[in-house]
Design an enzyme around this catalytic site. Structure first.
Site, PDB file in Angstrom:
ATOM      1  N   CYS A 157       0.813  -1.231   0.000  1.00 26.08           N
ATOM      2  CA  CYS A 157       0.000   0.000   0.000  1.00 26.08           C
ATOM      3  C   CYS A 157       0.835   1.264   0.000  1.00 26.08           C
ATOM      4  O   CYS A 157       0.307   2.340  -0.293  1.00 26.08           O
ATOM      5  CB  CYS A 157      -0.915   0.014   1.212  1.00 26.08           C
TER       6      CYS A 157
HETATM    7  N1  CO8 Z   1     -20.567  -9.538   5.202  1.00 29.23           N
HETATM    8  C1  CO8 Z   1     -21.181  -9.699   6.392  1.00 29.23           C
HETATM    9  N2  CO8 Z   1     -20.513  -9.891   7.558  1.00 29.23           N
HETATM   10  C2  CO8 Z   1     -19.174  -9.909   7.491  1.00 29.23           C
HETATM   11  C3  CO8 Z   1     -18.470  -9.751   6.290  1.00 29.23           C
HETATM   12  C4  CO8 Z   1     -19.216  -9.551   5.112  1.00 29.23           C
HETATM   13  N3  CO8 Z   1     -18.639  -9.402   3.909  1.00 29.23           N
HETATM   14  N4  CO8 Z   1     -17.158  -9.791   6.548  1.00 29.23           N
HETATM   15  C5  CO8 Z   1     -17.022  -9.996   7.867  1.00 29.23           C
HETATM   16  N5  CO8 Z   1     -18.237 -10.077   8.443  1.00 29.23           N
HETATM   17  C6  CO8 Z   1     -18.536 -10.332   9.861  1.00 29.23           C
HETATM   18  C7  CO8 Z   1     -17.360 -10.969  10.573  1.00 29.23           C
HETATM   19  O1  CO8 Z   1     -17.336 -12.361  10.376  1.00 29.23           O
HETATM   20  C8  CO8 Z   1     -17.626 -10.574  12.000  1.00 29.23           C
HETATM   21  O2  CO8 Z   1     -18.574 -11.461  12.542  1.00 29.23           O
HETATM   22  P1  CO8 Z   1     -18.472 -11.887  14.089  1.00 29.23           P
HETATM   23  O3  CO8 Z   1     -18.592 -10.609  14.863  1.00 29.23           O
HETATM   24  O4  CO8 Z   1     -19.603 -12.837  14.234  1.00 29.23           O
HETATM   25  O5  CO8 Z   1     -17.095 -12.519  14.240  1.00 29.23           O
HETATM   26  C9  CO8 Z   1     -18.276  -9.209  11.885  1.00 29.23           C
HETATM   27  O6  CO8 Z   1     -18.752  -9.098  10.545  1.00 29.23           O
HETATM   28  C10 CO8 Z   1     -17.298  -8.078  12.142  1.00 29.23           C
HETATM   29  O7  CO8 Z   1     -16.091  -8.357  11.405  1.00 29.23           O
HETATM   30  P2  CO8 Z   1     -14.802  -7.507  11.555  1.00 29.23           P
HETATM   31  O8  CO8 Z   1     -14.519  -7.273  13.018  1.00 29.23           O
HETATM   32  O9  CO8 Z   1     -13.710  -8.129  10.729  1.00 29.23           O
HETATM   33  O10 CO8 Z   1     -15.280  -6.160  10.852  1.00 29.23           O
HETATM   34  P3  CO8 Z   1     -14.595  -4.764  10.879  1.00 29.23           P
HETATM   35  O11 CO8 Z   1     -15.578  -3.794  11.416  1.00 29.23           O
HETATM   36  O12 CO8 Z   1     -13.216  -4.799  11.470  1.00 29.23           O
HETATM   37  O13 CO8 Z   1     -14.395  -4.460   9.323  1.00 29.23           O
HETATM   38  C11 CO8 Z   1     -12.587  -4.463   7.734  1.00 29.23           C
HETATM   39  C12 CO8 Z   1     -13.563  -5.295   8.514  1.00 29.23           C
HETATM   40  C13 CO8 Z   1     -13.394  -3.618   6.751  1.00 29.23           C
HETATM   41  C14 CO8 Z   1     -11.669  -5.398   6.961  1.00 29.23           C
HETATM   42  C15 CO8 Z   1     -11.772  -3.560   8.662  1.00 29.23           C
HETATM   43  O14 CO8 Z   1     -11.241  -4.295   9.716  1.00 29.23           O
HETATM   44  C16 CO8 Z   1     -10.629  -2.840   7.970  1.00 29.23           C
HETATM   45  O15 CO8 Z   1     -10.782  -2.193   6.953  1.00 29.23           O
HETATM   46  N6  CO8 Z   1      -9.450  -2.899   8.541  1.00 29.23           N
HETATM   47  C17 CO8 Z   1      -8.281  -2.209   7.975  1.00 29.23           C
HETATM   48  C18 CO8 Z   1      -7.701  -3.094   6.994  1.00 29.23           C
HETATM   49  C19 CO8 Z   1      -6.698  -2.423   6.135  1.00 29.23           C
HETATM   50  O16 CO8 Z   1      -6.517  -1.248   6.023  1.00 29.23           O
HETATM   51  N7  CO8 Z   1      -6.015  -3.237   5.460  1.00 29.23           N
HETATM   52  C20 CO8 Z   1      -5.070  -2.770   4.557  1.00 29.23           C
HETATM   53  C21 CO8 Z   1      -4.956  -3.829   3.599  1.00 29.23           C
HETATM   54  S1  CO8 Z   1      -4.499  -3.245   2.093  1.00 29.23           S
HETATM   55  C22 CO8 Z   1      -2.813  -3.300   1.928  1.00 29.23           C
HETATM   56  O17 CO8 Z   1      -2.053  -3.184   2.816  1.00 29.23           O
HETATM   57  C23 CO8 Z   1      -2.329  -3.527   0.542  1.00 29.23           C
HETATM   58  C24 CO8 Z   1      -2.058  -4.923   0.311  1.00 29.23           C
HETATM   59  C25 CO8 Z   1      -1.818  -5.167  -1.135  1.00 29.23           C
HETATM   60  C26 CO8 Z   1      -3.049  -5.170  -2.012  1.00 29.23           C
HETATM   61  C27 CO8 Z   1      -3.724  -6.478  -2.062  1.00 29.23           C
HETATM   62  C28 CO8 Z   1      -4.720  -6.568  -3.201  1.00 29.23           C
HETATM   63  C29 CO8 Z   1      -5.396  -7.877  -3.392  1.00 29.23           C
END
Ligand code: CO8
Length: 374
Positions: A157
């Site tokens: 990123c």
């Molecule tokens: N639909 C419905 N429910 C879902 C879904 C979905 N799609 N996904 C997860 N849930 C559920 C989970 O299972 C969880 O259920 P439970 O509470 O029963 O366990 C609940 O929703 C809450 O899940 P989370 O706690 O995971 O949800 P968050 O509020 O944390 O949101 C995010 C998830 C959006 C992923 C969030 O944590 C986030 O954005 N974090 C930051 C991540 C970030 O910035 N990452 C950077 C990565 S990018 C990068 O570095 C580049 C890499 C190279 C590129 C790669 C390209 C392929």
């Protein structure tokens, strides 16, 4: 006189296809239903966990993403495939990534009033390159008719900001006068569309920037790069194990761990304070505080991350004009997000206004540039 380094033009290539959350979720849920039906006996026996549905509402609330662009849409929503179907090209054809890069580069060169003859170096800096060698940058260099040299950089990123950091140093040290930094983020082939937690996060795009010696810049919008600042800190919380070693390790080359995966919550909690501290430290080098910054071109991974970082820095919510959000339309485009925000929202900055570009993500890696409009 000290050499000044400026950004004198930016450009962008937007792929022709988009996928909305509703489309993506409908496909994922059909895939989940089919897989569960195929495993009904194991589900009844308690040996297979049924795959839960995804939700467009969750995606928008948790991330701010509404849709994403993709280089190739075909295959991605096909529940029997769940990955883009990208025709392979011959070695004598322009590669997919070079095609995206060339389009963004031409746009940036036009904005900076530059022709191929003006450019000394091409840096292709992104999260993945589609092959190891020859470098995509050298292919782009040839396609554009640029002399000098080119090389690829991979910093996930933070590839765009780290690429500009490298360009800044080359111009400062007089090894180049004009550098083209391109970020062809063709990430859709690395997305695990079968993974509910991450199937919605990314989109494809290419961005480009021209950095040059400030003494020669003559474009309409010129920004002095006051300095760059980069930090890395090792973390396994965002990872892809795909690589050339699969041939020798006998590992399944397309297993889930070979695609993008992350501990999203941990990333959120750890990276937000790191990014806020990084930005404050960087600004303080110029005796600036967050209140002095007119525009925040922040990494576009998650709207809640940007809100939190701005709150930490400003003690209040940033307005959409101060900290533009583009991930609703583009999703997370790896390193290109902050550059899209810059490209689309820089023009109303006034002379002497300060702005900041900052990326944060896998590595962990954080990169920033403090800018001042000329
Ligand atoms: N639909 C419905 N429910 C879902 C879904 C979905 N799609 N996904 C997860 N849930 C559920 C989970 O299972 C969880 O259920 P439970 O509470 O029963 O366990 C609940 O929703 C809450 O899940 P989370 O706690 O995971 O949800 P968050 O509020 O944390 O949101 C995010 C998830 C959006 C992923 C969030 O944590 C986030 O954005 N974090 C930051 C991540 C970030 O910035 N990452 C950077 C990565 S990018 C990068 O570095 C580049 C890499 C190279 C590129 C790669 C390209 C392929």
């Amino acid at each position: 006189m000290k050499t000044s380094v400026v950004i004198s033009g930016s450009g962008m290539f937007v792929p022709p296809h988009s996928i909305t959350n509703d489309e993506l979720v409908a496909s994922y849920n059909d895939y989940a239903d089919l897989t569960n039906a195929q495993h009904q006996a194991q589900i009844d026996a308690g040996t297979f966990q049924p795959i839960p549905h995804s939700s467009a509402d969750f995606i928008e609330k948790a991330s701010g993403i509404k849709s994403r662009y993709v280089f190739v849409k075909e295959g991605t929503l096909d529940i029997h495939r769940m990955r883009p179907d990208i025709p392979e090209r011959n070695d004598d054809e322009l590669s997919h990534q070079a095609e995206m890069a060339v389009a963004a580069a031409k746009d940036a060169m036009q904005a900076a009033n530059k022709t191929a003859a003006d450019i000394d170096v091409v840096i292709v800096s992104c999260a993945y390159t589609q092959r190891s060698y020859p470098a995509i940058a050298i292919e782009v260099q040839a396609a554009l008719g640029i002399e000098g040299f080119g090389f690829d950089m991979l910093v996930a990123c933070s590839a765009a900001t780290f690429g500009m950091h490298r360009a800044y140093e080359m111009i400062k040290s007089h090894t180049a006068k004009t550098v083209l930094v391109i970020n062809p983020e063709l990430v859709s082939p690395q997305i695990n569309y079968k993974d509910r937690d991450s199937h919605f996060i990314f989109g494809d795009v290419a961005t480009a920037m021209i950095l040059e010696d400030g003494a020669q810049a003559d474009s309409e919008h010129v920004y002095d790069v006051l300095s760059t600042h980069a930090v890395t800190s090792y973390s396994n919380n965002i990872r892809s194990n795909f690589g050339y070693m699969s041939h020798a390790t006998d590992a399944e080359p397309y297993g889930a761990d070979k695609l993008f995966h992350q501990a999203g919550r941990k990333v959120f909690k750890e990276v937000c304070p790191m990014a806020a501290e990084h930005i404050e430290t960087h600004l303080s080098r110029h005796d600036l505080t967050p209140d002095d910054v007119s525009k925040w071109f922040l990494h576009q991974a998650n709207i809640n991350m940007n809100t939190l970082i701005c709150k930490k820095l400003l003690g209040r919510m940033a307005t959409p004009t101060e900290a533009p959000i583009i991930l609703d339309e583009f999703a997370n485009t790896a390193s290109a997000g902050s550059i899209i925000a810059f490209h689309q929202h820089q023009k109303n900055l006034q002379t002497n206004d300060y702005a900041l570009i900052c990326s944060f993500g896998a590595g962990y890696s954080i990169g920033s540039l403090v800018l001042q409009k000329r």
